[in-house]
Design an enzyme around this catalytic site. Structure first.
Site, PDB file in Angstrom:
ATOM      1  CE  LYS A 161      19.131 -14.474 -23.412  1.00  0.00           C
ATOM      2  NZ  LYS A 161      20.530 -14.217 -23.563  1.00  0.00           N
TER       3      LYS A 161
ATOM      4  N   GLY B 216       1.840 -53.207 -36.984  1.00  0.00           N
ATOM      5  CA  GLY B 216       3.230 -53.264 -37.443  1.00  0.00           C
ATOM      6  C   GLY B 216       3.496 -51.983 -38.215  1.00  0.00           C
ATOM      7  CB  THR B 217       3.785 -48.527 -37.061  1.00  0.00           C
ATOM      8  OG1 THR B 217       4.602 -48.875 -35.951  1.00  0.00           O
ATOM      9  CG2 THR B 217       2.354 -48.357 -36.609  1.00  0.00           C
ATOM     10  CG  ASN B 218       8.809 -51.215 -38.003  1.00  0.00           C
ATOM     11  OD1 ASN B 218       8.789 -50.117 -37.454  1.00  0.00           O
ATOM     12  ND2 ASN B 218       9.244 -52.310 -37.415  1.00  0.00           N
ATOM     13  CG  ASP B 219       6.346 -54.381 -43.094  1.00  0.00           C
ATOM     14  OD1 ASP B 219       7.113 -54.017 -44.004  1.00  0.00           O
ATOM     15  OD2 ASP B 219       6.522 -55.402 -42.420  1.00  0.00           O
TER      16      ASP B 219
ATOM     17  CG  MET C   9      20.195 -17.711 -33.305  1.00  0.00           C
ATOM     18  SD  MET C   9      18.463 -17.333 -33.172  1.00  0.00           S
ATOM     19  CE  MET C   9      18.105 -17.871 -31.547  1.00  0.00           C
TER      20      MET C   9
ATOM     21  CD  GLU D  15       3.191 -56.662 -40.816  1.00  0.00           C
ATOM     22  OE1 GLU D  15       4.225 -56.062 -40.478  1.00  0.00           O
ATOM     23  OE2 GLU D  15       3.086 -57.889 -40.778  1.00  0.00           O
TER      24      GLU D  15
ATOM     25  CG  HIS E 198      29.796 -24.408 -27.322  1.00  0.00           C
ATOM     26  ND1 HIS E 198      30.193 -25.473 -28.100  1.00  0.00           N
ATOM     27  CD2 HIS E 198      28.644 -23.957 -27.848  1.00  0.00           C
ATOM     28  CE1 HIS E 198      29.323 -25.636 -29.069  1.00  0.00           C
ATOM     29  NE2 HIS E 198      28.368 -24.735 -28.948  1.00  0.00           N
TER      30      HIS E 198
ATOM     31  NE  ARG F   1       6.682 -61.217 -37.413  1.00  0.00           N
ATOM     32  CZ  ARG F   1       7.348 -60.133 -37.754  1.00  0.00           C
ATOM     33  NH1 ARG F   1       6.720 -58.961 -37.807  1.00  0.00           N
ATOM     34  NH2 ARG F   1       8.617 -60.190 -38.034  1.00  0.00           N
TER      35      ARG F   1
ATOM     36  NE  ARG G 231      19.494 -21.080 -20.318  1.00  0.00           N
ATOM     37  CZ  ARG G 231      20.301 -20.895 -21.321  1.00  0.00           C
ATOM     38  NH1 ARG G 231      19.835 -20.446 -22.469  1.00  0.00           N
ATOM     39  NH2 ARG G 231      21.589 -21.123 -21.243  1.00  0.00           N
TER      40      ARG G 231
ATOM     41  CB  SER H 113       0.238 -56.592 -32.925  1.00  0.00           C
ATOM     42  OG  SER H 113       1.384 -55.869 -32.549  1.00  0.00           O
TER      43      SER H 113
ATOM     44  CB  CYS I 166       4.810 -54.927 -32.166  1.00  0.00           C
ATOM     45  SG  CYS I 166       4.261 -55.562 -33.758  1.00  0.00           S
TER      46      CYS I 166
ATOM     47  NE  ARG J  77      22.546 -10.353 -23.250  1.00  0.00           N
ATOM     48  CZ  ARG J  77      23.598 -10.867 -22.605  1.00  0.00           C
ATOM     49  NH1 ARG J  77      23.914 -12.118 -22.767  1.00  0.00           N
ATOM     50  NH2 ARG J  77      24.305 -10.132 -21.806  1.00  0.00           N
TER      51      ARG J  77
ATOM     52  N   GLY K 121      24.076 -20.459 -27.643  1.00  0.00           N
ATOM     53  CA  GLY K 121      25.226 -20.151 -28.489  1.00  0.00           C
ATOM     54  C   GLY K 121      24.968 -20.206 -29.986  1.00  0.00           C
TER      55      GLY K 121
ATOM     56  NE  ARG L 207      10.719 -57.675 -36.098  1.00  0.00           N
ATOM     57  CZ  ARG L 207      10.836 -56.525 -35.411  1.00  0.00           C
ATOM     58  NH1 ARG L 207      11.469 -56.490 -34.265  1.00  0.00           N
ATOM     59  NH2 ARG L 207      10.308 -55.409 -35.901  1.00  0.00           N
TER      60      ARG L 207
ATOM     61  CE1 TYR M 199       1.235 -55.130 -27.535  1.00  0.00           C
ATOM     62  CE2 TYR M 199      -1.042 -55.697 -27.037  1.00  0.00           C
ATOM     63  CZ  TYR M 199       0.109 -55.884 -27.800  1.00  0.00           C
ATOM     64  OH  TYR M 199       0.116 -56.790 -28.804  1.00  0.00           O
TER      65      TYR M 199
HETATM   66  C1  PEP Z   1       6.389 -53.936 -38.488  1.00  0.00           C
HETATM   67  O1  PEP Z   1       6.283 -54.052 -39.687  1.00  0.00           O
HETATM   68  O2  PEP Z   1       6.154 -52.851 -37.898  1.00  0.00           O
HETATM   69  C2  PEP Z   1       6.877 -55.050 -37.658  1.00  0.00           C
HETATM   70  C3  PEP Z   1       6.884 -54.924 -36.345  1.00  0.00           C
HETATM   71  O3  PEP Z   1       7.356 -56.123 -38.295  1.00  0.00           O
HETATM   72  P1  PEP Z   1       8.804 -56.213 -38.950  1.00  0.00           P
HETATM   73  O4  PEP Z   1       9.571 -55.010 -38.519  1.00  0.00           O
HETATM   74  O5  PEP Z   1       9.392 -57.465 -38.464  1.00  0.00           O
HETATM   75  O6  PEP Z   1       8.499 -56.222 -40.403  1.00  0.00           O
HETATM   76 MG    MG Z   2       6.332 -56.089 -40.514  1.00  0.00          MG
END
Ligand code: PEP
Ligand code: MG
Length: 890
Positions: free
Chosen positions: A29, A782-785, A110, A761, A471, A633, A355, A780, A847, A99, A108, A577, A867
């Site tokens: 502001k 596997g960022t979950n694991d 603050m 992973e 609001h 997989r 703004r 690939s 993935c 203000r 709204g 999967r 990718y």
């Molecule tokens: C992972 O681990 O990121 C993954 C893609 O495999 P899953 O979620 O099936 O374990």
């Molecule tokens: Mg996994």
């Protein structure tokens, strides 16, 4: 910070000490007020106390830095000089607004105080000066009410009750019917309430009032509402707020005065016409508060909405003409749609804020595409103008036009989208029911910042009062929740157990459906249809596709999901999967048979049943994805998801496999793991029972051959081995995969390329990626694991305690949603570097769920992967985020 630090930046009278680039220091502001003043727009003079002061305030036990008071006092007298008034002066009292204004807008959340500087003495000065006693006392009572609420933290209900009772006693309906004398009496009553509740009189020293208000605004940076808002919008606490002190201009100075809010384009549809609301003889927050229903800005809007009250264009043509000139100037200057607050004081226009306006995803797309065509911005800028998260709103269903409907209520189309849920009347309950997994629709007379958690928990919001900029409307649009507001016929019973509309009763817990695009509420659950993604959406996506480097694939197992993904622009499948292909009732029995088999022979019998199903699944998938890569997989079932639990389930398996039920029960018991996520899953299963992967590879290759014969097109299967920790695991399995694949090709007398690669992973896999790349043709991530194992944080159990970590700032984001760059990201980078060292042309993708999260995609671009792969519905989000990541790469 030195003694000479500049804490205060002035603006007004055609110049300013700051500008729009100083948002971090002056808040949004403050920076924009300075910019508007420099542009020569009519901005009441004032000054901004910097966000650095906020940081100092909290770092030093709520004490202000040295030198601040003197700088404020100097700036204040300068403001007084500009307008020919003096703060605290009895005959020419300067009044100010105080203000908040953070770096990111927090509407709204603050505190704000208006009309500050009024006392028993200065109010008479204001009455004489303006020649309007009614206006002066109206302003004074507003000030006492607001200051008591915001600064003195007294109970505001007492003030509202007093005013209501007073009005009822005189048969008044509107505040505008109150006379000067009436206000004098109400003021006396207000002051009594203050003295009773506070134990001392309402402060009569303007200086004390000013610092009380500044304290309150800085203090409100850490109130509950602001904390929640920051958490939801990922705004760091360390940013702090600035405080803007500005000479008051008055929209409540009679019939030639007004106050309003406006957008330079429609924030809901993006249409290129002015859009807004205003109220005659009213002040500041009246419009946003939704207490009186405002009038339209333009004649066009009035006619479209069938309103009787004149629009601003008709009622105040001169001021409207001025405003239109300002709109044009601001849009050309900022090259974006502006959200503006203004006041008309006795026919003269004053600008209080501008703004970049919040908008729906639909409007964002249209505005970006239109502005590009108008030559205001370039294609790549347009691509960067749309928040990828917001596309979610468009990728969700709308009401099926052919479905029968039973309309209950109409209101304003405040925020588009369709949602069904149970009616609830309060925000705490909405939150509680949502946590139990219920879909709820929050129905309120109006919403206030205290409702933010309920609005977030609800699938949609309905209010009885308030306009398109109330609001409820602003917040719902920002959150992407469908919202119908200003539904005047809606009467919520005091008991909050039902509402009525023209005699029709809807109970708490009844299901309703709201259509935020049309402003309608229907009884029951109305079926929905998927959106058509053409027009502006398709055009912007083409520009995004031109700009991005990374490919976007989808995680899909079923032909339906694969088709959705392809329609949304997926360029292949990044993760199929295979265990998810077994969840259906007829298949799970065969899978259980396979898992529980005591011998290789038993397993092979079960696998023989599964093979044709797998082959036909893969054929369907390859057919949808012809010409594109498909990563399949091999089985990775956390065993607990597949073991039979009930006697009935055991019985089913016994019948199908002719095994003894008791034996099966014992075997299932034996297979139970304490920690299935780290148990006998992934490639470990392939190592123990090679026949499982052999069957899958056969199914994949036979399907690929069949499709090649059918279509004449090549299919390139990418066979992926999960949960590899050591090169040797992959080496062992790869020999068998090759053996089967080659023999299928030979049987079919066909030549076909296929790749063998692995998931990365586990931390060990990332750290030894150079060895693993000797065997793997692709990685690939596997960022979950990988997140689970890097943090040692269970994917299944952490939801119960992660909120504690977030609340206390240990985690700013949930690491399962947004990739942790420092830890998990470091492992990814190591693996990329080591993988490429061994095999320069190794294919690299991600993935895990992070593949569809825009912030994580930014990291993936920086890390140089080829990718991202995400769930089908997130494909467009990923395409846009990938383009922005490339364009904004640091
Ligand atoms: C992972 O681990 O990121 C993954 C893609 O495999 P899953 O979620 O099936 O374990
Ligand atoms: Mg996994």
């Amino acid at each position: 910070m030195s003694e000479n630090t500049k804490w205060v930046y002035g603006f007004g009278g055609g110049s300013a000490e700051g500008d729009a680039s100083m948002k971090n220091l002056l808040g949004g502001k403050g920076a924009n007020l300075a910019e508007m003043a420099s542009l020569g727009l009519p901005v009441p003079p004032g000054f901004t106390i910097t966000t650095d002061v906020c940081s100092e305030f909290y770092a030093n036990d709520r004490k202000y830095p040295e030198g601040l008071k003197a700088q404020v006092s100097e700036a204040l007298s300068k403001v007084g000089k500009t307008v020919g008034m003096d703060f605290g002066d009895k005959s020419k009292p300067l009044l100010v607004s105080v203000r908040s204004g953070a770096r990111a807008s927090m509407p709204g959340m603050m505190d704000t105080v208006l009309n500050l500087g009024l006392t028993d003495e200065t109010v008479d000065g204001l009455a004489k000066l303006s020649g309007d006693a009614r206006f002066a006392y109206d302003s004074y009572r507003r000030f006492i009410q607001m200051y008591s609420d915001v600064v003195l933290e007294l109970d505001h209900h007492a003030f509202e009750e007093l005013l209501e009772t007073y009005k009822e006693g005189r048969d008044y309906f509107l505040d505008t019917e109150m006379t000067a004398d009436d206000w004098v009496k109400v003021i006396a009553g207000y002051k009594k309430i203050v003295e009773e509740q506070l134990g001392r009189p309402f402060p009569q020293d303007p200086e004390e009032q000013l610092w009380g208000a500044i304290d309150a605004v800085f203090g409100s940076w850490r109130n509950d509402r602001a904390n929640t808002y920051r958490r939801l919008h990922h705004i760091p606490e360390s940013w702090g707020t600035a405080v803007n002190v500005q000479a008051m201009v008055f929209g409540n100075m009679g019939e030639t005065s007004a106050t309003g809010v406006a957008f330079t384009r429609d924030p809901s549809t993006g249409d290129n016409h002015y859009y807004g609301e205003f109220l005659i003889n009213a002040q500041g927050e009246d419009v946003v508060a939704g207490i009186r229903t405002p009038q339209t800005l333009t004649k066009r809007a009035r006619e479209a909405q069938g309103e009787d009250e004149p629009s601003m264009e008709e009622a105040m043509p001169d001021a409207y003409g001025e405003l239109v000139k300002v709109f044009e100037k601001l849009e050309n200057h900022y090259r974006d749609m502006q959200d503006i607050e203004f006041t008309i004081q006795d026919k003269k226009l004053w600008m209080l804020q501008t703004r970049n306006g919040k908008r729906t995803a639909k409007a964002a797309l249209k505005i970006a595409v239109d502005m590009c065509k108008e030559g205001l911005i370039k294609e790549n800028e347009a691509v960067c103008r749309v928040d990828p998260h917001s596309l979610d709103q468009l990728l969700h269903p709308s009401l099926d036009p052919d479905a029968p409907r039973d309309q209950v209520l109409t209101g304003l189309p405040a925020s588009p989208g369709a949602a069904s849920g149970e009616v609830v009347f309060n925000s705490d309950e909405a939150e509680r029911l949502a946590q139990e997994g219920k879909a709820v629709i929050l129905v309120r007379v109006e919403t206030s910042p205290e409702d933010i958690h309920g609005m977030h928990a609800a699938k949609g919001i309905v209010t009885a009062r308030g306009g398109m900029t109330s609001h409820a409307a602003v917040v719902a649009r920002g959150m992407g929740r469908p919202c119908v507001c200003g539904a005047g016929d809606l009467k919520i019973d005091k008991s909050e157990t039902f509402f009525t509309v023209a005699g029709r009763k809807v109970q708490k817990g009844d299901t309703v459906t709201i259509d935020g695009a049309e402003g309608r509420v229907y009884a029951g659950a109305v079926p929905t249809v998927q959106p058509e993604l053409s027009g502006d959406f398709a055009e912007l996506m083409t520009w995004a596709d031109k700009a991005r480097r990374m490919r976007v694939r989808a995680n899909a197992e079923t032909p339906h999901d694969a088709q959705v993904a392809r329609d949304f622009g997926a360029e292949g499948i990044g993760l199929c999967r295979t265990e998810h292909m077994f969840f259906e009732a007829d298949r799970i029995i065969a899978v259980r048979e396979m898992i529980l088999a005591e011998s290789k022979k038993g397993r092979e019998e079960a696998l023989a049943k599964i093979l044709p199903m797998q082959r036909s699944d893969f054929e369907k998938l390859f057919r949808v994805m012809t010409g594109l890569p498909v990563t399949i997989r091999l089985l990775d079932p956390p065993l607990h998801e597949f073991l039979p639990h009930s006697d009935e389930e055991i019985e089913e398996v016994a019948k199908s496999s002719s095994m003894d039920a008791q034996l099966l029960k014992d075997r299932a018991h034996k297979l139970k793991e304490f920690n299935p996520m780290l148990g006998h899953r992934g490639c470990r299963l392939g190592v123990s029972y090679p026949e499982i992967y052999e069957m899958q590879v056969r199914a994949i290759m036979e399907a690929a051959c069949a499709i090649k014969k059918e279509t004449g097109e090549d299919v390139t299967p990418e066979i992926m081995v999960p949960l590899v920790a050591k090169r040797e695991e992959l080496a062992l399995l790869k020999v068998r995969i090759d053996e089967i694949a080659l023999s299928v090709l030979k049987e079919n007398n066909l030549k076909l390329d296929y790749l063998i690669g692995t998931m990365i992973e586990l931390p060990r896999a990332a750290l030894t990626a150079d060895f693993i790349a000797e065997e793997a043709e692709f990685f690939s991530f596997g960022t979950n694991d990988l997140t689970q194992t890097t943090f040692g944080l269970s994917r299944d159990d952490s939801a119960s305690f992660l909120p504690d970590y977030m609340r206390q700032g240990v985690f700013e984001r949930d690491p399962f949603v947004t990739l942790d760059r420092e830890g998990v990201g470091a492992l990814v980078k190591i693996a990329v570097e080591k993988g490429r060292k061994t095999r320069p042309d190794i294919k690299l993708g991600i993935c895990g769920e992070h593949g569809g999260d825009p912030d994580s995609i930014r990291f993936v671009e920086d890390a140089g992967l080829d990718y991202v792969s995400c769930s089908p519905y997130r494909t467009p989000i990923a395409r846009l985020a990938a383009a922005q990541s490339k364009l904004q790469q640091s």
